[in-house]
Every structure is written in structure tokens, then in C-alpha cells.
Write an enzyme that holds these catalytic residues in place. Structure first.
Site, PDB file in Angstrom:
ATOM      1  N   GLU A  27      72.016 -44.799 -58.422  1.00  0.00           N
ATOM      2  CA  GLU A  27      72.536 -46.062 -58.941  1.00  0.00           C
ATOM      3  C   GLU A  27      72.835 -47.071 -57.840  1.00  0.00           C
ATOM      4  O   GLU A  27      72.520 -48.258 -57.967  1.00  0.00           O
ATOM      5  CB  GLU A  27      73.795 -45.811 -59.783  1.00  0.00           C
ATOM      6  CG  GLU A  27      73.521 -45.314 -61.183  1.00  0.00           C
ATOM      7  CD  GLU A  27      73.130 -43.842 -61.220  1.00  0.00           C
ATOM      8  OE1 GLU A  27      72.605 -43.380 -62.253  1.00  0.00           O
ATOM      9  OE2 GLU A  27      73.355 -43.148 -60.202  1.00  0.00           O
ATOM     10  N   HIS A  45      82.297 -39.347 -68.994  1.00  0.00           N
ATOM     11  CA  HIS A  45      81.201 -40.129 -69.575  1.00  0.00           C
ATOM     12  C   HIS A  45      81.682 -40.986 -70.741  1.00  0.00           C
ATOM     13  O   HIS A  45      80.886 -41.387 -71.581  1.00  0.00           O
ATOM     14  CB  HIS A  45      80.084 -39.203 -70.058  1.00  0.00           C
ATOM     15  CG  HIS A  45      79.374 -38.492 -68.956  1.00  0.00           C
ATOM     16  ND1 HIS A  45      79.952 -37.472 -68.247  1.00  0.00           N
ATOM     17  CD2 HIS A  45      78.143 -38.665 -68.427  1.00  0.00           C
ATOM     18  CE1 HIS A  45      79.105 -37.036 -67.333  1.00  0.00           C
ATOM     19  NE2 HIS A  45      77.989 -37.748 -67.417  1.00  0.00           N
TER      20      HIS A  45
END
Length: 377
Positions: free
Chosen positions: A107, A176
Site C-alpha cells: 500500500e 478490518h
């Protein structure tokens, strides 16, 4: 001494939910389940057509890629796999590997490439498989993308769009399930939008891609497969929604409910129950934009109803609801006839177990119960 009330949203639900069945069923479909790939229906006589949020986002991406050669998409599995949630389905075949780019699981790396490309004059769309993974790239988003225009004295724009699912899904546990609305909404230089319906998704994403500033588009995984009616106007390629403008989804006169993303639908359901159970007409405002915030629409509604409640799935401390309530005190105190209230996620890392997860986020009965308290019913 009892814990402050703000730390106990889940505790208020405990007694009424221990013996009840979960209000939200377990999410068992996979990302490529057949229901997700179903074709859109035909338009009605009025031109309205049922379209899923997923397809609305896909349509927005395709239209912007078609109209602007500077636009491209990059992220994990966006190309050959058609996207982890099939939002980018078919785009690789249509626009090729130079416009739809698969990246490694890095990322910080591919977000940095996107920001650099934007500084060089391109208009990248950076997809995060989930915004939880954007934690790896938050330095690029904030220190590079958000601040460069100001630090360059207005010389260097940074037209980059960061998009992907935000907040909790189902059974994905604490690491998450984080909601980044308040995180990114607090940063000068960033615009932050969060769609609910298909029209929201298409119009806000297109506006984000065209905006010369960095924009964060916070979607919701649980909404991707939901179908909404789209007007004939919203199906056209020139349909764009203004960033910073809320929408009144349901007019009312007794209570203002301000909500965002998936909680808008829950608030509308709760408003209907308030109508049938108490005869209360609640006005439901879909924020659409976290930053800039449409304070004018909120205060105008508060002036009409005299009562305010904010519903969101983020944490109660320092959240979007906290900001809206503070602004209501600052600009609308004289209009309030009762203390403002909020319904938020619990002050706890999101549990994995379904029953505990349900108690950790707003549900329709939570909203109805809190509204009844505000209205003293």
C-alpha cells in the site's frame, strides 16, 4: 463510580439483545457470488432503473476513464481479478493494462506512485482493498497528497482519488473494521465523501475523480450488492453530485436524524417505525460529504424540528457525530428544544462473534429507542 455514558453504547443494548436473534444475518456470500454478477434490470416508463452500488461505481469509473486519458486505476487485484469486490469488473478488457494496473501488496508503494503521478499531472484512482490497509499508506495520503497544495503556495495541485470499502463488514474483526471518516475528515487539504445509494456512489465518485484536490471516497462493503433506483438523469455520463452538499432523504417536522453511509438506510427504516409506532415525522439527512460538511442543511432542519440525533457506525469519541453535535451547539443552540443525542458504534475493538458484532454497531431498534428518549415518548 459508573462509567461515563459515552463509553457504554453496547451496554445499553445488552439487556434487550441477549436472548434475541441477530438483527443482521451473517454475511456468507463471497465476493464473486452469482447474485453480485446479476444483470441490471430494464428501465421503467419514467426512466428509473434499479442499479447496485457496485455497478454504479463501475459505471462511474468507466465513464471517467473514457472521457479523460489522464485517468487510470491502480491497486491490488483491480485488473485481472476484476477487483476484490468486482467494482472494476471489465475495465481491464476495455481500457488495457496501462490504464487498469494490478499492483503488489504494498500500500505504501502503490499509494506513493499514485500521489507522485498526480503531482506529475495525471489523475490516478488508488483503490485500497479495504481502508484498513491504507494505514500502511497514511503518510502518503496526509503528508504528501493533502498538504502539498498548501505548502506549494497553491502552485502544485494533486488530483488523486483514494477509494475502497470503509468501516466494518461482517465477521472481519477488529483490525478490518475501522471507520476512517473522522480520521481523514480532520485533515486540512483532504475532501472526504461517503455514499449510501447508487446515485450517491456514482455522482460522488465522478466528482472526486474530477476534483483537483485529493479526495477520499469511503464506500461500504455491505452496500455493494444493494440495488437502488437511479433516475434517468443519474444514468447519464455527465451526472455529478456536488461535494459538500447533503441530501434530505425523508422530510419531517419532529426530529432531525443526520446519518451517513449504511446508517442512512437504517435511519430511514427507524423513521418509518417511529411514524407507525408514535406518529412521529422524522427528517433523515444523508450527509454524503464528511468534509466539507453541509452545516447549513443540518441547521436549517434543526430550526424546523427543534431536535437533533446523529447516527453513525464510528466510535463515539472524537467522531463525526461529535463534530455535528458541537456545530449544532455553536450555530443552532437557540433552536434546540431537547438535548442532542447520538447513536454510534461501541467504544470497543470490533468483535469477531456475530452476536457481539451486532451489539457493537447501530441497529434500527437502537435508533428508535434513542429517538423516543429525545422526544420523551
Amino acid at each position: 463510580m459508573a462509567a461515563p455514558r459515552v463509553f457504554r453504547p453496547a451496554a445499553r443494548l445488552l439487556s434487550s439483545r441477549l436472548a434475541s436473534t441477530p438483527l443482521r444475518p451473517a454475511f456468507t456470500q463471497t465476493a464473486c457470488a452469482p447474485s453480485i454478477l446479476r444483470a441490471r434490470g430494464y428501465a421503467s416508463e419514467s426512466g428509473t432503473k434499479e442499479v447496485t452500488v457496485r455497478d454504479a461505481l463501475n459505471e462511474a469509473l468507466a465513464e471517467e476513464l473514457e472521457s479523460n486519458q489522464k485517468t487510470f486505476i491502480l491497486g491490488e487485484e483491480v485488473a485481472q481479478y476484476n477487483g476484490a469486490y468486482k467494482v472494476t469488473r471489465g475495465l481491464l478488457d476495455r481500457f488495457g493494462p496501462k490504464r487498469v494496473i494490478d499492483t503488489p501488496i504494498t500500500e505504501a508503494g502503490f499509494c506513493g506512485i499514485a500521489v507522485g503521478a498526480a503531482l506529475a499531472g495525471l489523475h490516478p484512482i488508488c483503490e485500497f482493498m479495504t481502508f484498513n490497509f491504507a494505514m500502511q499508506a497514511i503518510d502518503q495520503i496526509i503528508n504528501s497528497a493533502a498538504k502539498t497544495h498548501y505548502m506549494s503556495g497553491g502552485i502544485q495541485p494533486c488530483n488523486v482519488t483514494f477509494r475502497g470499502p470503509n468501516g466494518f463488514a461482517a465477521g472481519v474483526a477488529a483490525q478490518h473494521s475501522q471507520d476512517y471518516s473522522a480520521w481523514y475528515g480532520s485533515i486540512p487539504g483532504l475532501k472526504v465523501v461517503s455514499p449510501w445509494s447508487s446515485e450517491d456512489a456514482k455522482g460522488l465518485l465522478k466528482a472526486a475523480i474530477r476534483d483537483p484536490n485529493p479526495v477520499v471516497v469511503l464506500e461500504n462493503e455491505l452496500m455493494y450488492g444493494q440495488a437502488f433506483p437511479m433516475s434517468e438523469a443519474s444514468q447519464k455520463s455527465d451526472f455529478v453530485l456536488p461535494i459538500g452538499k447533503a441530501k434530505i432523504e425523508r422530510p419531517g417536522k419532529d426530529l432531525t436524524i443526520v446519518s451517513v453511509s449504511r446508517c442512512v438506510g437504517q435511519s430511514l427504516t427507524a423513521a418509518q417505525e417511529l411514524k407507525s409506532k408514535y406518529g412521529v415525522e422524522a427528517e433523515v439527512i444523508n450527509l454524503r460529504s464528511i468534509k466539507p460538511l453541509d452545516v447549513e442543511t443540518i441547521i436549517a432542519s434543526l430550526k424546523k424540528t427543534g431536535r437533533l440525533m446523529v447516527v453513525e457506525s464510528g466510535y463515539p469519541m472524537y467522531g463525526v457525530s461529535s463534530e455535528i453535535m458541537a456545530l449544532s451547539m455553536e450555530y443552532g443552540f437557540d433552536y434546540l428544544t431537547a438535548p442532542a443525542a447520538r447513536v454510534t458504534g461501541a467504544e470497543v475493538p470490533t468483535p469477531y462473534a456475530l452476536g457481539l458484532e451486532n451489539m457493537s454497531f447501530p441497529q434500527e431498534d437502537t435508533i428508535v429507542g434513542q429517538a423516543a428518549k429525545v422526544l420523551r415518548l
